[in-house]
Design a protein around this motif. Structure first.
Motif, short mmCIF file in Angstrom:
data_model
loop_
_atom_site.label_atom_id
_atom_site.label_comp_id
_atom_site.label_asym_id
_atom_site.label_seq_id
_atom_site.Cartn_x
_atom_site.Cartn_y
_atom_site.Cartn_z
N UNK A 1 -50.11 12.92 2.41
CA UNK A 1 -48.87 12.42 1.84
C UNK A 1 -48.44 13.41 0.78
N UNK A 2 -47.15 13.71 0.75
CA UNK A 2 -46.64 14.53 -0.35
C UNK A 2 -45.52 13.77 -1.05
N UNK A 3 -45.40 14.02 -2.35
CA UNK A 3 -44.28 13.50 -3.11
C UNK A 3 -43.55 14.67 -3.74
N UNK A 4 -42.26 14.50 -3.90
CA UNK A 4 -41.43 15.56 -4.48
C UNK A 4 -40.26 14.97 -5.23
N UNK A 5 -39.44 15.85 -5.79
CA UNK A 5 -38.38 15.39 -6.67
C UNK A 5 -37.32 16.47 -6.84
N UNK A 6 -36.13 16.04 -7.21
CA UNK A 6 -35.06 16.99 -7.57
C UNK A 6 -35.15 17.42 -9.03
N UNK A 7 -36.13 16.90 -9.78
CA UNK A 7 -36.14 17.07 -11.23
C UNK A 7 -36.60 18.45 -11.69
N UNK A 8 -37.71 18.94 -11.16
CA UNK A 8 -38.38 20.10 -11.75
C UNK A 8 -37.85 21.41 -11.20
N UNK A 9 -38.12 21.68 -9.93
CA UNK A 9 -37.72 22.96 -9.34
C UNK A 9 -36.22 23.04 -9.09
N UNK A 10 -35.57 21.87 -9.01
CA UNK A 10 -34.14 21.85 -8.65
C UNK A 10 -33.23 21.51 -9.82
N UNK A 11 -33.77 21.35 -11.03
CA UNK A 11 -32.97 21.24 -12.27
C UNK A 11 -32.09 20.00 -12.34
N UNK A 12 -32.41 18.95 -11.59
CA UNK A 12 -31.52 17.79 -11.53
C UNK A 12 -32.27 16.50 -11.87
N UNK A 13 -32.98 16.50 -12.99
CA UNK A 13 -33.73 15.30 -13.39
C UNK A 13 -32.81 14.11 -13.61
N UNK A 14 -31.58 14.38 -14.01
CA UNK A 14 -30.66 13.29 -14.35
C UNK A 14 -30.22 12.44 -13.19
N UNK A 15 -30.41 12.90 -11.95
CA UNK A 15 -30.01 12.06 -10.82
C UNK A 15 -31.14 11.15 -10.38
N UNK A 16 -32.34 11.30 -10.91
CA UNK A 16 -33.47 10.41 -10.64
C UNK A 16 -33.69 10.20 -9.15
N UNK A 17 -33.99 11.28 -8.47
CA UNK A 17 -34.20 11.19 -7.04
C UNK A 17 -35.46 11.93 -6.61
N UNK A 18 -36.33 11.21 -5.92
CA UNK A 18 -37.57 11.78 -5.39
C UNK A 18 -37.80 11.32 -3.97
N UNK A 19 -38.98 11.63 -3.42
CA UNK A 19 -39.26 11.27 -2.04
C UNK A 19 -40.75 11.24 -1.75
#
Length: 396
Positions: free
Chosen positions: A228-246
Motif C-alpha cells: 500500500x502506498x499513500x501520497x499527497x499534493x502537500x509536500x512535493x507538489x506545493x499544494x498543502x492548502x487543498x488537503x488532498x491525498x490518496x
C-alpha cells in the motif's frame, strides 16, 4: 478507551509558526504556490483553468474524480509491465487521513507492526493506539539512515501484520534504495505481511537521479499485491492548502476494505480540491511544477550544506537526497546541545524556527534538529544568516 499520544511535531508547529516575523525553516512542504502560480506553470494555454465557477458544489465522486485517479494511476504505472488500475486508488483529505484509514481498517489489538524510526509520529503511534504491538526498525546515522534488512529479521514475529516505511524519509531526507526495497518486498511476500510505504515526499528526489541503478521506485510498482502506498499534493507538489491525498494498492480487497471504512469518515473530498489536483497533475503542468520544486530543493540543499561545512566544528548531518527535510546535529564543547531549549532560544533571539528532534522523534536524537529547507530561497538565506550569528555567539 483509545489512548493516543500528543502529536509532538504538530503541537510544536502550532505553537511557534505563528510567531510574528518567523523565519520558518521547520515547514516540510516545498514552498507553497497559489492558483495563479500554478496556472503560470501550465505549458498549454488552451488547458482550462481549475476551479470552474459553473461546477455545482455537490459532494462529487465518492472515491475521487475519474480524471484525478487516472492521472495518479498513470504516475504509478510508469516503467511497469502491468498498469495500476484506476479503481485501485482512493482519494482522501490529505495523506494524514490516508494513513489513518489504512491503520483503522487493517490494524487491531492482536497485531504486531514494525515501523521505521525516526519517522512521522502518526505512523507508529496510531497503530499503538489501536491496540497493536509496535516495534521500531531503527535507522542509524552510520548507515546513512537506510534501513537494514538484517535488523528487520530480528524484529519480525509470527503475528506481524504490517511493516511501515517512509520513503523519502522524514526527518532525515534519506531514500531507501531500490535493492533494499526489493529485499523488503521479498521478505514480506515470504511471510504474507502487508507493507505500507508513506510516499508523501515522492517524487522529490534531488540527490539521486532516475538513471541511477538504485533509484527508488514506488513500492506499488514492485509486483507484490500486499503493498500500500499513500501520497499527497502537500509536500512535493506545493499544494498543502487543498488537503488532498490518496491511497493506492494492487490488492483490490485491501482497497475495498479501506473504502468501506472510509464511508464513516469522509463522504468525498472537496470538488474544488479535486479540480486543482487534477489540473496540477496534468501533462501540461506536472513536469514544470516538479521541475520547479526539484531545482528549489537542489539550490537550497546546497545553501544548507555550505552552512554546515562552515560550522562543521559544531554541526553535522547525513546529507539528504530526497524530500524536504534534514536532520542536523548541533553540539557545544563536544557535547550535544539540549535541543528543545536550543530551538526555543534560537526562535526567541533570531526568529528562526526549526524542530527539536528529541521531543519530536525520541531521545535517541538528543542534540538534533529537523530543518525543512525547501522553503523560498530568500527565507532560507536569511534564516541561515541569522543562525550563523547565533552559532558564532553561543556555540563557538
Amino acid at each position: 478507551m483509545v489512548k493516543i499520544e500528543p502529536f509532538d511535531v504538530e503541537k510544536w508547529m502550532d505553537k511557534y509558526e505563528v510567531t510574528p516575523g518567523v523565519l520558518n525553516i521547520a515547514e516540510t512542504c516545498a514552498a507553497s504556490i497559489s492558483i495563479d502560480d500554478l496556472v503560470k506553470l501550465c505549458e498549454d494555454p488552451n488547458v482550462p483553468k481549475p476551479l470552474s465557477t459553473s461546477t455545482k458544489l455537490t459532494y462529487g465522486p465518492i472515491r475521487g474524480s475519474l480524471a484525478l485517479r487516472e492521472r495518479l494511476a498513470s504516475l504509478y504505472s510508469a516503467r511497469v509491465s502491468t498498469p495500476l488500475p484506476t479503481d485501485n486508488i482512493l482519494i482522501t483529505p490529505g495523506a494524514i487521513a490516508a494513513n489513518f484509514l489504512v491503520f483503522y481498517t487493517l490494524i487491531g489489538p492482536s497485531d504486531h507492526v514494525i515501523c521505521v524510526h525516526p519517522t512521522y509520529q502518526q505512523l507508529y503511534d496510531v497503530p499503538k493506539s489501536l491496540g497493536a504491538e509496535v516495534s521500531l526498525w531503527k535507522l542509524r546515522k552510520e548507515k546513512k539512515y537506510v534501513p537494514d534488512l538484517e535488523d528487520l529479521k530480528e524484529l519480525v514475529k509470527d503475528n506481524t501484520k504490517m511493516i511501515i516505511i517512509n520513503n523519502p524519509n522524514n526527518p532525515t531526507g534519506a531514500t531507501i534504495p531500490k535493492s533494499v526495497l526489493q529485499g523488503l518486498v521479498k521478505f514480506a511476500r515470504e511471510r504474507d505481511i502487508i507493507v505500507l510505504s508513506d510516499e508523501v515526499y515522492r517524487p522529490l528526489f534531488h540527490g539521486i537521479s532516475p538513471v541511477d541503478e538504485d533509484f527508488p521506485p514506488s513500492l506499488v510498482s514492485l509486483g507484490y499485491a500486499k503493498t500500500i502506498i499513500t501520497g499527497s499534493m502537500s509536500k512535493a507538489y506545493s499544494l498543502a492548502g487543498i488537503r488532498l491525498g490518496w491511497i493506492a494498492s494492487r490488492d483490490p480487497e485491501i482497497i475495498e476494505a479501506i473504502a468501506t471504512a472510509r464511508d464513516y469518515t469522509t463522504i468525498s473530498v472537496s470538488q474544488l480540491d479535486d479540480q486543482v489536483a487534477t489540473y496540477a497533475l496534468s501533462a501540461s503542468v506536472l513536469h514544470a511544477l516538479l521541475g520547479r520544486n526539484i531545482q528549489l530543493a537542489k539550490t537550497n540543499c546546497a545553501l544548507l550544506e555550505r552552512f554546515i561545512d562552515q560550522w562543521s566544528d559544531v554541526c553535522s548531518w547525513v546529507k539528504p537526497n530526497g524530500g524536504t527535510t534534514a536532520l542536523v546535529r548541533f553540539e557545544k564543547d563536544g557535547k550535544p546541545v539540549e535541543d528543545v531549549q536550543f530551538c526555543i532560544d534560537v526562535i526567541e533571539q533570531t526568529k528562526v524556527m526549526f524542530l527539536p528532534a528529541s521531543k519530536c522523534f525520541g531521545q535517541d536524537f538528543k542534540g538534533y534538529v529537523r530543518i525543512g529547507f525547501v522553503c523560498e530561497t530568500e527565507v532560507l538565506k536569511e534564516a541561515l544568516k541569522q543562525l550563523s550569528l547565533y552559532v558564532r555567539k553561543h556555540l563557538i
